[in-house]
Design an enzyme around this catalytic site. Sequence first.
Site, PDB file in Angstrom:
ATOM      1  N   HIS A 125      60.975  46.240  31.447  1.00 51.34           N
ATOM      2  CA  HIS A 125      60.167  47.468  31.549  1.00 51.34           C
ATOM      3  C   HIS A 125      60.837  48.547  32.392  1.00 51.34           C
ATOM      4  CE1 HIS A 125      56.164  45.225  30.451  1.00 51.34           C
ATOM      5  NE2 HIS A 125      56.954  45.424  29.419  1.00 51.34           N
ATOM      6  N   CYS A 155      70.244  66.929  35.855  1.00 54.42           N
ATOM      7  CA  CYS A 155      70.928  65.668  35.533  1.00 54.42           C
ATOM      8  C   CYS A 155      72.327  65.708  36.144  1.00 54.42           C
ATOM      9  CB  CYS A 155      71.008  65.517  34.015  1.00 54.42           C
ATOM     10  SG  CYS A 155      72.124  64.209  33.482  1.00 54.42           S
ATOM     11  N   ASN A 180      50.109  31.157  38.290  1.00 50.71           N
ATOM     12  CA  ASN A 180      49.356  32.405  38.449  1.00 50.71           C
ATOM     13  C   ASN A 180      48.183  32.170  39.389  1.00 50.71           C
ATOM     14  OD1 ASN A 180      49.531  35.143  37.374  1.00 50.71           O
ATOM     15  ND2 ASN A 180      47.471  34.828  36.577  1.00 50.71           N
TER      16      ASN A 180
HETATM   17  P1  NAD Z   1      49.073  42.534  36.007  1.00 48.33           P
HETATM   18  O1  NAD Z   1      48.813  43.440  37.153  1.00 48.33           O
HETATM   19  O2  NAD Z   1      48.435  42.817  34.702  1.00 48.33           O
HETATM   20  O3  NAD Z   1      48.646  41.027  36.402  1.00 48.33           O
HETATM   21  C1  NAD Z   1      49.056  40.421  37.591  1.00 48.33           C
HETATM   22  C2  NAD Z   1      48.681  38.943  37.549  1.00 48.33           C
HETATM   23  O4  NAD Z   1      49.190  38.352  38.721  1.00 48.33           O
HETATM   24  C3  NAD Z   1      47.173  38.685  37.531  1.00 48.33           C
HETATM   25  O5  NAD Z   1      46.863  37.728  36.525  1.00 48.33           O
HETATM   26  C4  NAD Z   1      46.886  38.111  38.924  1.00 48.33           C
HETATM   27  O6  NAD Z   1      45.865  37.137  38.926  1.00 48.33           O
HETATM   28  C5  NAD Z   1      48.215  37.508  39.288  1.00 48.33           C
HETATM   29  N1  NAD Z   1      48.462  37.461  40.742  1.00 48.33           N
HETATM   30  C6  NAD Z   1      48.046  38.314  41.711  1.00 48.33           C
HETATM   31  N2  NAD Z   1      48.501  37.929  42.918  1.00 48.33           N
HETATM   32  C7  NAD Z   1      49.217  36.794  42.708  1.00 48.33           C
HETATM   33  C8  NAD Z   1      49.927  35.907  43.562  1.00 48.33           C
HETATM   34  N3  NAD Z   1      49.991  36.104  44.888  1.00 48.33           N
HETATM   35  N4  NAD Z   1      50.560  34.841  43.003  1.00 48.33           N
HETATM   36  C9  NAD Z   1      50.493  34.611  41.663  1.00 48.33           C
HETATM   37  N5  NAD Z   1      49.825  35.414  40.809  1.00 48.33           N
HETATM   38  C10 NAD Z   1      49.206  36.493  41.315  1.00 48.33           C
HETATM   39  O7  NAD Z   1      50.629  42.429  35.869  1.00 48.33           O
HETATM   40  P2  NAD Z   1      51.569  42.226  34.612  1.00 48.33           P
HETATM   41  O8  NAD Z   1      51.035  41.136  33.741  1.00 48.33           O
HETATM   42  O9  NAD Z   1      52.935  42.129  35.176  1.00 48.33           O
HETATM   43  O10 NAD Z   1      51.461  43.595  33.786  1.00 48.33           O
HETATM   44  C11 NAD Z   1      51.508  44.783  34.506  1.00 48.33           C
HETATM   45  C12 NAD Z   1      52.500  45.827  34.045  1.00 48.33           C
HETATM   46  O11 NAD Z   1      52.493  46.812  35.096  1.00 48.33           O
HETATM   47  C13 NAD Z   1      53.898  45.352  33.930  1.00 48.33           C
HETATM   48  O12 NAD Z   1      54.344  45.771  32.714  1.00 48.33           O
HETATM   49  C14 NAD Z   1      54.700  46.098  35.035  1.00 48.33           C
HETATM   50  O13 NAD Z   1      55.725  46.862  34.457  1.00 48.33           O
HETATM   51  C15 NAD Z   1      53.748  47.072  35.660  1.00 48.33           C
HETATM   52  N6  NAD Z   1      53.641  46.914  37.137  1.00 48.33           N
HETATM   53  C16 NAD Z   1      54.749  46.557  37.866  1.00 48.33           C
HETATM   54  C17 NAD Z   1      54.650  46.366  39.242  1.00 48.33           C
HETATM   55  C18 NAD Z   1      55.905  45.978  40.001  1.00 48.33           C
HETATM   56  O14 NAD Z   1      57.016  46.328  39.596  1.00 48.33           O
HETATM   57  N7  NAD Z   1      55.800  45.218  41.104  1.00 48.33           N
HETATM   58  C19 NAD Z   1      53.422  46.538  39.882  1.00 48.33           C
HETATM   59  C20 NAD Z   1      52.301  46.916  39.107  1.00 48.33           C
HETATM   60  C21 NAD Z   1      52.429  47.090  37.721  1.00 48.33           C
END
Ligand code: NAD
Length: 234
Positions: A108, A135, A201
């Site tokens: 992503h 750029c 998870n």
């Molecule tokens: P999501 O936010 O949809 O889901 C996160 C999942 O992680 C949930 O099911 C939750 O229960 C679980 N979770 C929370 N804390 C946890 C822990 N301590 N240990 C284990 N599991 C835990 O995230 P997603 O499925 O990655 O989809 C979100 C999209 O948003 C991605 O495509 C990403 O690109 C983007 N995003 C990225 C970031 C980042 O780069 N850190 C942060 C937010 C969103």
Amino acid sequence: MQYRNIVILTGAGISAESGVATFRDNGGLWESHRIEEVATPEAFAADPILVHNFYNMRRAQLPTVQPNDAHKALARLERELNGKCTIITQNVDNLHERAGSESVIHMHGELSKIRCEACKSIHLWEIDCLTETPCPNCEQAALRPHIVWFGEMPFYMDDIYGLLRSCDVFISVGTSGNVYPAAGFVSEVRRLGNAHTVEVNLEPSEGTSLFAECRHGKAGDLLPKLVDEILRLN
Ligand code: NAD
């Protein structure tokens, strides 16, 4: 069972214990913004200043957060495994690399890169980007975050399907199972081969029933134990 070819899919949950907000845990909000406001091509076309500011803030947050025990466990797995270990991450942060992982695919995109819509060049980027920032390559003011927004094609999909086809264990960590195509990877693994599948998870994800083994709790607690178990058998 010895594993020689491990694929790990990570999502926002693995970075939660580092203090990086997920969005499913906040009722569909990412740092107080609706996803449609900041993570679609339409949002960028409608309000590029807001979208640049949002990603500028996320980029500025990176040096203030640190890899946690889950990122470190995966880096150790890659270092010590007698075989191949690849992380496919949906995350746009750089915490896997900063923990020491080398084989990381950012499907992503990455906060620490910027892309020019005019000349298509990609640049490492640590500072703010504004609508008028030129750029470094073609000097046009046509830069955008190097992020895959909803409605856009994720990166490296051919490589990813090759990895899913050849792995002998697929581990999904901290992902809600809501965002496709990543949410479909476990089904691909099962369709294409005989790999073992593990979900790690906080709670059962949308796709939990598709995994052969599920471990629910914090990734920072569970992954070091899982990595110990894999390395002990290796
Ligand atoms: P999501 O936010 O949809 O889901 C996160 C999942 O992680 C949930 O099911 C939750 O229960 C679980 N979770 C929370 N804390 C946890 C822990 N301590 N240990 C284990 N599991 C835990 O995230 P997603 O499925 O990655 O989809 C979100 C999209 O948003 C991605 O495509 C990403 O690109 C983007 N995003 C990225 C970031 C980042 O780069 N850190 C942060 C937010 C969103």
